[in-house]
Design an enzyme around this catalytic site. Structure first.
Site, PDB file in Angstrom:
ATOM      1  CB  SER A  67      -0.912   0.021   1.228  1.00 47.94           C
ATOM      2  OG  SER A  67      -1.624  -1.183   1.344  1.00 47.94           O
TER       3      SER A  67
HETATM    4  N1  SAH Z   1      -0.866  -4.867   4.041  1.00 44.96           N
HETATM    5  C1  SAH Z   1      -0.161  -5.195   2.821  1.00 44.96           C
HETATM    6  C2  SAH Z   1      -0.984  -4.833   1.591  1.00 44.96           C
HETATM    7  C3  SAH Z   1      -1.163  -6.023   0.743  1.00 44.96           C
HETATM    8  S1  SAH Z   1      -2.360  -5.930  -0.546  1.00 44.96           S
HETATM    9  C4  SAH Z   1       1.223  -4.566   2.809  1.00 44.96           C
HETATM   10  O1  SAH Z   1       1.542  -3.782   3.704  1.00 44.96           O
HETATM   11  O2  SAH Z   1       2.031  -4.878   1.920  1.00 44.96           O
HETATM   12  C5  SAH Z   1      -3.669  -6.908   0.148  1.00 44.96           C
HETATM   13  C6  SAH Z   1      -3.348  -8.335   0.477  1.00 44.96           C
HETATM   14  O3  SAH Z   1      -4.551  -8.939   0.923  1.00 44.96           O
HETATM   15  C7  SAH Z   1      -2.868  -9.189  -0.705  1.00 44.96           C
HETATM   16  O4  SAH Z   1      -1.622  -9.753  -0.390  1.00 44.96           O
HETATM   17  C8  SAH Z   1      -3.957 -10.255  -0.839  1.00 44.96           C
HETATM   18  O5  SAH Z   1      -3.455 -11.525  -1.229  1.00 44.96           O
HETATM   19  C9  SAH Z   1      -4.518 -10.293   0.554  1.00 44.96           C
HETATM   20  N2  SAH Z   1      -5.875 -10.847   0.658  1.00 44.96           N
HETATM   21  C10 SAH Z   1      -6.937 -10.653  -0.155  1.00 44.96           C
HETATM   22  N3  SAH Z   1      -8.009 -11.351   0.286  1.00 44.96           N
HETATM   23  C11 SAH Z   1      -7.605 -12.002   1.429  1.00 44.96           C
HETATM   24  C12 SAH Z   1      -8.249 -12.881   2.355  1.00 44.96           C
HETATM   25  N4  SAH Z   1      -9.530 -13.262   2.217  1.00 44.96           N
HETATM   26  N5  SAH Z   1      -7.523 -13.348   3.381  1.00 44.96           N
HETATM   27  C13 SAH Z   1      -6.229 -13.009   3.561  1.00 44.96           C
HETATM   28  N6  SAH Z   1      -5.561 -12.186   2.720  1.00 44.96           N
HETATM   29  C14 SAH Z   1      -6.242 -11.685   1.663  1.00 44.96           C
END
Ligand code: SAH
Length: 220
Positions: A67
């Protein structure tokens, strides 16, 4: 050994990073300190390391994104973390948001649906000595009931509706912050506060997140 000069490229870049967060309205000193402390370059892919301190989201493995720093700081500030809190993060991704949370709370449980991302994040967090984060592979829509209740919950992928299991796992007087909205449309950060009389909702800034998808990823 002489001290490295204070005006080297990296420290100038990181001062600019903090200045951007302040200018955009982040004012909580503890949040700014955590953003200053966590080396974002350790969480981005090598190809993008020269952009690690730009205020933008960047691609990571599995078609996901780390993000934008402003959004990380903003959501963290809205959580109003206290040092005794246990926090659940849904969507570990690179592990960056979890790292920031770990500087401000006692314990962070972070759940990711891609095993590859979870393993990489776990290694990074360990290498940095952020020992109060536990990364779990699974479907964050179900939360992590074994460790509930959570004082705070943060979701870092866009939900089309508030996941009921997460509200159940939120402690009384708990706060949950998540991006809500259609997968390819207008999403907003919302803040939910749970009390004995119910749940109150505040609608906050417009954002764009990758979708929250059901189930553990079948691919790695
Ligand atoms: N907080 C992260 C942002 C990652 S983007 C950072 O700091 O880098 C969002 C993430 O949510 C992705 O890696 C995606 O695979 C995950 N995601 C999406 N749906 C999900 C679910 N149902 N359970 C767990 N993770 C999920």
């Amino acid at each position: 050994m002489p001290e490295p000069p204070i005006d080297d490229d990296e420290s100038v870049e990181r001062m600019g990073f903090l200045l951007t967060l302040r200018r955009r309205g982040i004012s909580d000193q503890a949040v700014l300190r955590a953003m200053d402390e966590v080396p974002r370059e350790r969480f981005v892919d090598g190809d993008f390391s020269d952009m690690a301190y730009a205020d933008r989201a960047l691609p990571i493995a599995c078609g996901q994104t780390i993000s934008q720093p402003y959004v990380v700081a903003y959501m963290t500030e809205r959580l109003a973390l206290r040092p005794h809190h246990r926090v659940l993060e849904v969507g570990t991704g690179s592990g960056y948001q979890a790292a920031v949370l770990s500087r401000l709370a006692r314990e962070v449980v972070s759940v990711e649906r891609y095993r590859t991302l979870a393993e990489q994040a776990r290694e990074r967090l360990q290498a940095l000595g952020y020992n109060n984060v536990e990364v779990v592979v699974g479907d964050g829509l179900a939360g992590v009931p074994a460790r509930a209740p959570y004082d705070r919950i943060i979701v870092t992928a866009a939900a089309e509706q508030v996941p009921a299991a997460l509200l159940d796992q939120l402690a009384d007087n708990g706060v949950m912050v998540l991006p809500l909205g259609p997968h390819n449309g207008a999403q907003h950060i919302i803040k939910l506060t749970k009390s004995s009389t119910g749940v109150t909702r505040e609608n906050l800034i417009g954002v764009r997140f990758v979708p929250l998808l059901p189930g553990q990823a079948q691919e790695l």
